[in-house]
Design an enzyme around this catalytic site. Structure first.
Site, mmCIF file in Angstrom:
data_model
loop_
_atom_site.group_PDB
_atom_site.id
_atom_site.type_symbol
_atom_site.label_atom_id
_atom_site.label_comp_id
_atom_site.label_asym_id
_atom_site.label_seq_id
_atom_site.Cartn_x
_atom_site.Cartn_y
_atom_site.Cartn_z
ATOM 1 N N LEU A 1 34.481 43.421 1.968
ATOM 2 C CA LEU A 1 36.010 43.668 2.238
ATOM 3 C C LEU A 1 36.360 44.570 3.173
ATOM 4 O O LEU A 1 35.862 45.825 3.216
ATOM 5 C CB LEU A 1 36.369 44.134 0.824
ATOM 6 C CG LEU A 1 36.750 43.173 -0.476
ATOM 7 C CD1 LEU A 1 35.509 42.581 -0.766
ATOM 8 C CD2 LEU A 1 37.251 43.712 -1.424
ATOM 9 N N ASP A 2 37.039 44.205 4.247
ATOM 10 C CA ASP A 2 37.646 44.788 5.480
ATOM 11 C C ASP A 2 38.520 45.890 4.840
ATOM 12 O O ASP A 2 39.478 45.834 4.242
ATOM 13 C CB ASP A 2 38.211 44.021 6.348
ATOM 14 C CG ASP A 2 38.619 44.735 7.542
ATOM 15 O OD1 ASP A 2 37.851 45.248 8.387
ATOM 16 O OD2 ASP A 2 39.988 44.788 7.704
ATOM 17 N N GLU B 1 34.201 48.006 3.347
ATOM 18 C CA GLU B 1 34.434 49.249 4.501
ATOM 19 C C GLU B 1 35.532 50.002 3.770
ATOM 20 O O GLU B 1 36.814 49.594 3.364
ATOM 21 C CB GLU B 1 34.958 48.361 5.453
ATOM 22 C CG GLU B 1 35.344 49.525 6.804
ATOM 23 C CD GLU B 1 35.897 48.555 7.865
ATOM 24 O OE1 GLU B 1 35.919 49.154 9.077
ATOM 25 O OE2 GLU B 1 36.664 47.693 7.728
ATOM 26 N N HIS C 1 26.096 55.910 11.180
ATOM 27 C CA HIS C 1 26.349 55.710 12.636
ATOM 28 C C HIS C 1 26.806 56.627 13.543
ATOM 29 O O HIS C 1 26.097 56.824 14.694
ATOM 30 C CB HIS C 1 27.276 54.250 12.814
ATOM 31 C CG HIS C 1 27.727 54.089 14.095
ATOM 32 N ND1 HIS C 1 28.800 54.713 14.680
ATOM 33 C CD2 HIS C 1 27.283 53.245 15.182
ATOM 34 C CE1 HIS C 1 28.902 54.181 16.277
ATOM 35 N NE2 HIS C 1 27.921 53.480 16.176
ATOM 36 N N HIS D 1 30.387 44.990 15.081
ATOM 37 C CA HIS D 1 31.571 44.636 15.625
ATOM 38 C C HIS D 1 32.533 45.656 16.137
ATOM 39 O O HIS D 1 32.913 45.836 17.162
ATOM 40 C CB HIS D 1 32.192 43.397 15.052
ATOM 41 C CG HIS D 1 32.907 43.881 14.156
ATOM 42 N ND1 HIS D 1 32.432 44.106 12.565
ATOM 43 C CD2 HIS D 1 34.370 44.166 14.022
ATOM 44 C CE1 HIS D 1 33.412 44.408 11.838
ATOM 45 N NE2 HIS D 1 34.698 44.482 12.821
ATOM 46 N N ASN E 1 35.033 48.037 19.788
ATOM 47 C CA ASN E 1 36.150 48.764 20.109
ATOM 48 C C ASN E 1 35.683 49.817 21.205
ATOM 49 O O ASN E 1 36.599 50.725 21.381
ATOM 50 C CB ASN E 1 36.625 49.467 18.778
ATOM 51 C CG ASN E 1 37.354 48.557 17.677
ATOM 52 O OD1 ASN E 1 37.826 47.743 18.267
ATOM 53 N ND2 ASN E 1 37.015 48.597 16.674
#
Length: 601
Positions: free
Chosen positions: A258-259, A292, A314, A382, A387
């Site tokens: 789920l974004d 997310e 990250h 991605h 980005n």
């Protein structure tokens, strides 16, 4: 087995969409509370739809699959917002039972076995192109592919986060049957298939809902993309819940990501969605929901959701690998090794502390009580590649040996790893942001990207900014395809061997024992060096030591007790050591990751 037997959507009580009735007819329904009149245009006729309760219009009739249709709402032609197929301006009647599944006995895989591989379907050649690439992905040791959004968007190319019709697979990628065949093939290779879904906004073009269903949105809250979606409305809630069930049951996806749920702003709805999904899944089938969520809400991971993408993992490692400290890395730049040590032990780096990036507002909830498998770790994806102004991968930003050490930490630690297409052979192709808009919107996108990049000192130079790739140019999309490894190249073979070796170790010695794995401790060994230890289900102690800086003295007298005590026992495996025991003295080499596993009692 029919899709209708698998809770396929849209369901009969869904106020949107077209579905097959038991008597062979099709029902067409649309929720248009602002409309005075609704017509169905189908087969050259415009048929009056009956006004039902709560703003729903409906009609039932005989028709055939593949028939184009659309709605006329108060004189305006609009697509079906729950169309299963959308071709240009026309929705298309689809038979959900047309595809014959070859691997009906597939029930998914336990979450502990998951190694995710994120990819863009268009960059992989559509559903058919991706299907042909699956054997190589499975051979790598990956156990799940994750598709960036495939919901229909205007134009031929897009990242997918500007979707307008959440039920229709993008026509330029292939048909619904081609998507099902790709998923079926993946299951035959032992691969799970996850889908990234966007429930926080619609794209800027192709969404007609505001014209006839203003209640779909709320004026009380806003997102970066405009008015927020009104999940308090039962019909809006059902629209998205049925969408999740549709992908999981009609297409047999194994999980959803789920974004940006932090922009949804409705925890109750997120709980309801998860409950409905889990209630729909028959015993023995594995279905996984991943978030997310910038807010680091650990409470969502306690029971409802399997895991969250861990940006903290990250960001710490990106600083240590590249030295970049501006933009969204600023909140970790004070002491990235300390933040990373906390991530390895407790999951999130920010668990309620103030974050510089978020204007010193508190971010996150305590997460140390959660198992490490609640967190998805990645070095590239991605967002983190695409980005960037020029879409550089990490291989262009740091030394290969340093990157290989970080990869070893990622793939051997108990968090669930995610790879990004092409990284496994060291692809140097960029991954750029690309669109296919009309010129007016394309210019808005160009200007917006330039404003975003002004946060990064390295890209604020006007001369450099003048050479930014044009998101709307077809060449930008073509340049973003990862390509394929060249087995004649030693460099490509070395990268592939590195990933295969690590993933084989993970599958054999770590993944089977992760359900109840717990962190013991972690520590900072140097400015760019950390160590961490976990106890696995079988009682084994897994220890990792990473050094992305200069060589450090590895003196057993100076090591923490938990690390010094375990390091004297025989090692089940050691990386990059060939065999024997874990290090007790000497040096921790520069750009290295050493791992050892001590068998349980």
């Amino acid at each position: 087995m029919k899709a209708s037997d698998l809770h396929a959507g849209p369901a009969p009580h869904q106020p949107f969409g077209t579905y097959h009735l038991a008597d062979g007819r099709y029902a067409f329904r649309i929720w248009a509370p602002d409309a005075h009149e609704a017509l169905l245009e189908l087969g050259g006729e415009k048929l009056s739809m009956q006004a039902q309760e709560d703003g729903v219009f409906g009609i039932e009739l005989n028709t055939e699959p593949h028939t184009p249709y659309r709605y006329i709402i108060d004189g305006a032609a609009v697509p079906d917002p729950a169309a299963r197929v959308q071709r240009a301006e026309w929705s298309v009647v689809e038979d959900p039972d047309a595809y014959f599944w070859r691997h009906e006995d597939w029930h998914g895989r336990p979450w502990r076995e998951t190694v995710l591989y994120e990819l863009h379907v268009g960059a992989m050649g559509g559903f058919d192109g991706l299907r042909q690439a699956l054997p190589a992905i499975a051979d790598l040791g990956v156990t799940a592919i994750e598709l960036m959004p495939v919901a229909s968007f205007p134009g031929q190319r897009n990242w997918g986060y500007d979707g307008a019709l959440p039920y229709a697979p993008q026509d330029s990628y292939g048909t619904p049957s081609a998507l099902k065949e790709m998923i079926d093939t993946a299951h035959g290779l032992g691969l799970q298939v996850f889908l990234d879904v966007v429930y926080n906004h619609f794209g800027p073009v192709g969404n007609w809902l505001p014209h006839y269903a203003s209640e779909f949105f709320t004026r009380d809250a806003h997102t970066p993309w405009g008015a927020a979606i009104n999940f308090e409305n039962p019909k809006v809630s059902e629209y998205f819940i049925q969408n999740a069930l549709y992908w999981l049951h009609e297409f047999r996806f194994d999980g959803l990501r789920l974004d940006a749920v932090h922009t949804i702003g409705n925890l109750h709805w997120l709980h309801e969605l998860a409950a409905r999904v889990h209630a729909s899944v028959p015993p023995g089938r594995h279905v996984h929901l991943v978030l997310e969520n910038e807010r680091n809400e650990a409470s969502l991971l306690e029971s409802c959701y399997e895991a969250q993408w861990n940006d903290d993992f990250h960001h710490c490692l990106h600083i240590m690998l590249t030295g970049e400290e501006d933009g969204f890395f600023v909140s970790y730049s004070d002491d990235p090794a300390r933040h990373l040590a906390r991530v390895l032990k407790e999951g999130f780096a920010y668990q309620g502390e103030a974050s510089r990036l978020h204007k010193d507002e508190a971010r996150g909830e305590p997460s140390g009580h959660l198992p490490p498998t609640r967190f998805v770790s990645f070095l590239q994806n991605h967002d983190q590649v695409g980005n960037r102004p020029f879409g550089e991968r990490l291989i262009a930003l740091t030394e290969p040996a340093r990157l290989k050490a970080a990869v070893a930490l990622q793939l051997l630690c108990p968090q669930i790893p995610l790879l990004f297409m092409g990284e496994e052979w060291g692809s140097k192709q960029p991954f750029l942001f690309f669109t296919d808009h009309d010129e007016d919107l394309a210019q808005i996108v160009r200007d917006g990207r330039k404003r975003e990049f002004s946060l990064f000192t390295a890209h604020a130079d006007p001369e450099r900014a003048a050479h930014l790739p044009d998101p709307n140019a077809e060449q930008t999309f073509l340049d973003s395809r990862p390509g394929t490894p060249d087995i004649a190249r030693e460099e490509d073979r070395d990268w592939l061997a590195h990933y295969r070796t690590l993933l084989a170790l993970r599958a054999r010695d770590i993944a089977p024992f992760l359900d109840e794995a717990k962190a013991i401790d972690s520590c900072v060994l140097g400015p760019k060096a950390v160590a961490a230890q976990w106890r696995l289900d079988n009682g084994a102690l897994l220890t990792l030591a990473l050094n992305l800086g200069e060589a450090l003295s590895w003196d057993s007298a100076a090591l923490p007790g938990w690390l010094r005590g375990g390091s004297a026992a025989p090692a089940h495996f050691a990386v990059p050591l060939a065999a024997g025991s874990a290090p007790t003295s000497g040096t921790l080499p520069a750009d290295s990751c050493i791992a050892w596993l001590i068998a349980g009692n």
